[in-house]
Each structure stands twice: as structure tokens, then as C-alpha cells.
Design an enzyme around this catalytic site. Sequence first.
Site, PDB file in Angstrom:
ATOM      1  N   ASP A 187      -3.960  59.262  63.548  1.00  0.00           N
ATOM      2  CA  ASP A 187      -3.604  58.334  62.475  1.00  0.00           C
ATOM      3  C   ASP A 187      -4.894  57.662  62.011  1.00  0.00           C
ATOM      4  OD1 ASP A 187      -2.769  56.199  60.916  1.00  0.00           O
ATOM      5  OD2 ASP A 187      -1.082  55.694  62.218  1.00  0.00           O
TER       6      ASP A 187
ATOM      7  N   SER B 235     -10.249  58.437  43.446  1.00  0.00           N
ATOM      8  CA  SER B 235      -9.301  58.860  42.413  1.00  0.00           C
ATOM      9  C   SER B 235      -9.820  58.462  41.034  1.00  0.00           C
ATOM     10  CB  SER B 235      -7.953  58.169  42.635  1.00  0.00           C
ATOM     11  OG  SER B 235      -7.083  58.393  41.540  1.00  0.00           O
TER      12      SER B 235
ATOM     13  N   TYR C 212      -2.612  50.811  44.306  1.00  0.00           N
ATOM     14  CA  TYR C 212      -3.255  52.093  44.679  1.00  0.00           C
ATOM     15  C   TYR C 212      -4.639  52.173  44.029  1.00  0.00           C
ATOM     16  CZ  TYR C 212      -4.275  57.121  44.661  1.00  0.00           C
ATOM     17  OH  TYR C 212      -4.877  58.341  44.792  1.00  0.00           O
TER      18      TYR C 212
ATOM     19  N   LYS D 166      -8.626  52.610  45.671  1.00  0.00           N
ATOM     20  CA  LYS D 166      -9.598  53.642  45.322  1.00  0.00           C
ATOM     21  C   LYS D 166     -10.874  53.026  44.739  1.00  0.00           C
ATOM     22  CE  LYS D 166      -7.148  57.035  46.869  1.00  0.00           C
ATOM     23  NZ  LYS D 166      -7.616  57.761  48.071  1.00  0.00           N
TER      24      LYS D 166
HETATM   25  N1  LIG Z   1      -2.666  64.452  44.269  1.00  0.00           N
HETATM   26  C1  LIG Z   1      -3.217  63.674  43.378  1.00  0.00           C
HETATM   27  O1  LIG Z   1      -2.792  63.608  42.223  1.00  0.00           O
HETATM   28  C2  LIG Z   1      -4.401  62.824  43.733  1.00  0.00           C
HETATM   29  C3  LIG Z   1      -5.207  62.319  42.700  1.00  0.00           C
HETATM   30  C4  LIG Z   1      -6.306  61.536  43.044  1.00  0.00           C
HETATM   31  C5  LIG Z   1      -6.588  61.291  44.372  1.00  0.00           C
HETATM   32  N2  LIG Z   1      -5.769  61.791  45.357  1.00  0.00           N
HETATM   33  C6  LIG Z   1      -6.126  61.495  46.745  1.00  0.00           C
HETATM   34  O2  LIG Z   1      -6.281  62.722  47.424  1.00  0.00           O
HETATM   35  C7  LIG Z   1      -6.076  62.514  48.827  1.00  0.00           C
HETATM   36  C8  LIG Z   1      -5.151  63.592  49.357  1.00  0.00           C
HETATM   37  O3  LIG Z   1      -3.861  63.389  48.852  1.00  0.00           O
HETATM   38  P1  LIG Z   1      -2.879  64.576  48.437  1.00  0.00           P
HETATM   39  O4  LIG Z   1      -2.641  64.420  46.999  1.00  0.00           O
HETATM   40  O5  LIG Z   1      -3.367  65.872  48.957  1.00  0.00           O
HETATM   41  O6  LIG Z   1      -1.556  64.071  49.208  1.00  0.00           O
HETATM   42  P2  LIG Z   1      -0.611  64.750  50.288  1.00  0.00           P
HETATM   43  O7  LIG Z   1       0.442  63.751  50.561  1.00  0.00           O
HETATM   44  O8  LIG Z   1      -0.197  66.119  49.823  1.00  0.00           O
HETATM   45  O9  LIG Z   1      -1.533  64.929  51.556  1.00  0.00           O
HETATM   46  C9  LIG Z   1      -1.976  63.824  52.295  1.00  0.00           C
HETATM   47  C10 LIG Z   1      -2.114  64.231  53.756  1.00  0.00           C
HETATM   48  O10 LIG Z   1      -2.581  63.081  54.467  1.00  0.00           O
HETATM   49  C11 LIG Z   1      -1.819  62.922  55.648  1.00  0.00           C
HETATM   50  N3  LIG Z   1      -1.805  61.500  56.035  1.00  0.00           N
HETATM   51  C12 LIG Z   1      -1.161  60.490  55.400  1.00  0.00           C
HETATM   52  N4  LIG Z   1      -1.326  59.343  56.071  1.00  0.00           N
HETATM   53  C13 LIG Z   1      -2.097  59.644  57.153  1.00  0.00           C
HETATM   54  C14 LIG Z   1      -2.603  58.878  58.227  1.00  0.00           C
HETATM   55  N5  LIG Z   1      -2.331  57.565  58.343  1.00  0.00           N
HETATM   56  N6  LIG Z   1      -3.366  59.501  59.158  1.00  0.00           N
HETATM   57  C15 LIG Z   1      -3.628  60.820  59.067  1.00  0.00           C
HETATM   58  N7  LIG Z   1      -3.165  61.596  58.077  1.00  0.00           N
HETATM   59  C16 LIG Z   1      -2.407  61.012  57.128  1.00  0.00           C
HETATM   60  C17 LIG Z   1      -0.431  63.432  55.289  1.00  0.00           C
HETATM   61  O11 LIG Z   1       0.307  63.782  56.457  1.00  0.00           O
HETATM   62  C18 LIG Z   1      -0.756  64.617  54.379  1.00  0.00           C
HETATM   63  O12 LIG Z   1      -0.892  65.819  55.110  1.00  0.00           O
HETATM   64  C19 LIG Z   1      -5.536  61.094  48.956  1.00  0.00           C
HETATM   65  O13 LIG Z   1      -6.588  60.232  49.357  1.00  0.00           O
HETATM   66  C20 LIG Z   1      -5.080  60.757  47.551  1.00  0.00           C
HETATM   67  O14 LIG Z   1      -5.090  59.374  47.293  1.00  0.00           O
HETATM   68  C21 LIG Z   1      -4.688  62.545  45.057  1.00  0.00           C
END
Ligand SMILES: NC(=O)c1ccc[n+]([C@@H]2O[C@H](COP(=O)([O-])OP(=O)(O)OC[C@H]3O[C@@H](n4cnc5c(N)ncnc54)[C@H](O)[C@@H]3O)[C@@H](O)[C@H]2O)c1
Length: 259
Positions: free
Chosen positions: A68, A149, A162, A166
Site C-alpha cells: 500500500d 496529470s 484531485y 497532482k
Molecule cells: N487514466 C487517466 O485518465 C489518468 C489521467 C491522468 C493521470 N492519471 C494517473 O495515472 C496513474 C495511474 O492510474 P490509472 O489511470 O492507470 O488507474 P487504475 O485505477 O487503472 O490503476 C491504478 C492502480 O493503482 C493501484 N493502487 C491504488 N491505490 C493503491 C495503493 N494505495 N497502493 C498501491 N497500489 C494502489 C490500483 O490497485 C490499480 O492497479 C494515477 O496516478 C492517475 O492519477 C490517470
Amino acid sequence: MTPIEPRPLSEQVVLVTGAGGGFGEGIARHVAAAGARVVVADLRAEQAQRVATDILAEGGRALAVAMDVTRADGWQALVERTLAQWDGIDSLINNAGTTHRNQSMLDVDEATFDRVYATNVKSLYWSAQSVVPVLRRQGRGGAIVNIASTAAARPRPGLTWYAGTKGAAVTITKAMAAELAPDQIRVNAINPVMGETGLFGDFLPGENTPAVRERILATIPLGRFSRPLDIARACAFLVGPESAFITGVAMEVDGGRCI
Ligand SMILES: NC(=O)c1ccc[n+]([C@@H]2O[C@H](COP(=O)([O-])OP(=O)(O)OC[C@H]3O[C@@H](n4cnc5c(N)ncnc54)[C@H](O)[C@@H]3O)[C@@H](O)[C@H]2O)c1
């Protein structure tokens, strides 16, 4: 201070948090395909194991660690398991993250606010506390990439808290880059535009309908959502030798969204 050239990916040990799905899974698979030894860290043990098993089956090198990112003991386990298996740590990709639903800032309750800040910001504190001393001790430099982000650079209504996490990630990236430069540790951020991962539904301003998707796509000049491979390629660049002189940047990977 003697400059240190970053190792090629094939010689690196790369930690990727949140690698059990979404962008993180794409990042882990991509750097593993380039020959890196990858630690697939995620809260969801079975998903971390699935990704590591796939990488191993494809001839790559991977280790799954359930942890975590909001907790010191999670980071301790991550570092200990890595150093028990391999000869050190070269790069860290802080990718694990979460969000509140797209909604009025006044409707986000305190518990949700705390969860989002713990996952997206406190995690960076614990990552520094745990990994930076290892990088310093090794004396061979290193690279850290924080996944921020476009919400940091161009916040829009509905994702206020959020976006704040970021923004913190980008400022922390720059501050860490300045403080860790004497150790030849480079710290950069990536600002992805929306991608169709696990968080997609929460980011959308409304139901996941063709009309809502079209509204978002109309704001992205290159005309599509981001894909894990887009983010993974930028990560590979920022931890590898090709970015040897780059530190403290927040790089948009957004199809032009922030222009
Ligand atoms: N998808 C988008 O549109 C987008 C855009 C900009 C930034 N992001 C950023 O990209 C990153 C990845 O997100 P994603 O879109 O792939 O989301 P996602 O939910 O598909 O994947 C996130 C992963 O992080 C894990 N996770 C969550 N909390 C956790 C914790 N406390 N400890 C360990 N693991 C944990 C989850 O189990 C999951 O496997 C994030 O930081 C998100 O803010 C995403």
C-alpha cells in the site's frame, strides 16, 4: 560533483507502483520488454502477480509485491523484497493513484479527500523516505518519475481536489529534482490526458456515453484518449540514458490537450 550516466534499461531495476492494472501495467510491461528487471507493486496482490507472471512467461524479469503506497510498512516491504532479489534500485515510477468522482468540490466528503491525498501525495513522501536513502547509498544516481496529470496544468471543474494532489505532485517533483541533483538523482513528472483505465468513469463529467466522450475528445487536438503505451514510452525515456540531462520537468503526454 561527477556526472553519472544513467544505465540502459536492460541494466536497471525499476520499481513501478500501481502496476497491477491501467497505466502502471503498461509501464511495467514496456520497461520489462526493454530488458529491465521490474518490480510490479500494487495494493491488489493477485493483479500484481498476474502482471509479473505474464512478464516472466514472455521471458522478462519481474517480481510482484503487494503493498500500500500510503503506508510506511508497504514501502519497507517493497524495498526489502527488491534488495533481497536484485542488486539495487535504479528507478522508481510513482504511478499508483486514485480520484474522487467528477462532482462539485463541495460534495466530496472528508474521508474521500483524505484517501485521495494519501494515495496521490503522502505516497510521494513515503517513497522518498524509503527509496532515496537506497539511491544515495548506492552512489550511482537514479531516476524518479511521478505520474501527475493534465489536471495539474489545466484544472477543470469537477476534479478540484484531485487536481490539487497532482499540482502537489508536480511541485514536489521540481523541489525533489533541485534537492537531489547533487546525488545525480533525476526527478521528473508526466502529465497524462484522460485514458480508458480503471479511473476513467470517475473522471468523466457524466455517464460514459458517446456524447460525453465526444465532448472530451474534442478538447484533445490529436483526437484520442491516452493509452498505457503512450505513458510507458515517456517513462522509459525519462528513466533511461536518453534523458540524462533532464530533471525537474512535468512532461505532458496529452495529444496537445494543454496547448
Ligand atoms: N487514466 C487517466 O485518465 C489518468 C489521467 C491522468 C493521470 N492519471 C494517473 O495515472 C496513474 C495511474 O492510474 P490509472 O489511470 O492507470 O488507474 P487504475 O485505477 O487503472 O490503476 C491504478 C492502480 O493503482 C493501484 N493502487 C491504488 N491505490 C493503491 C495503493 N494505495 N497502493 C498501491 N497500489 C494502489 C490500483 O490497485 C490499480 O492497479 C494515477 O496516478 C492517475 O492519477 C490517470
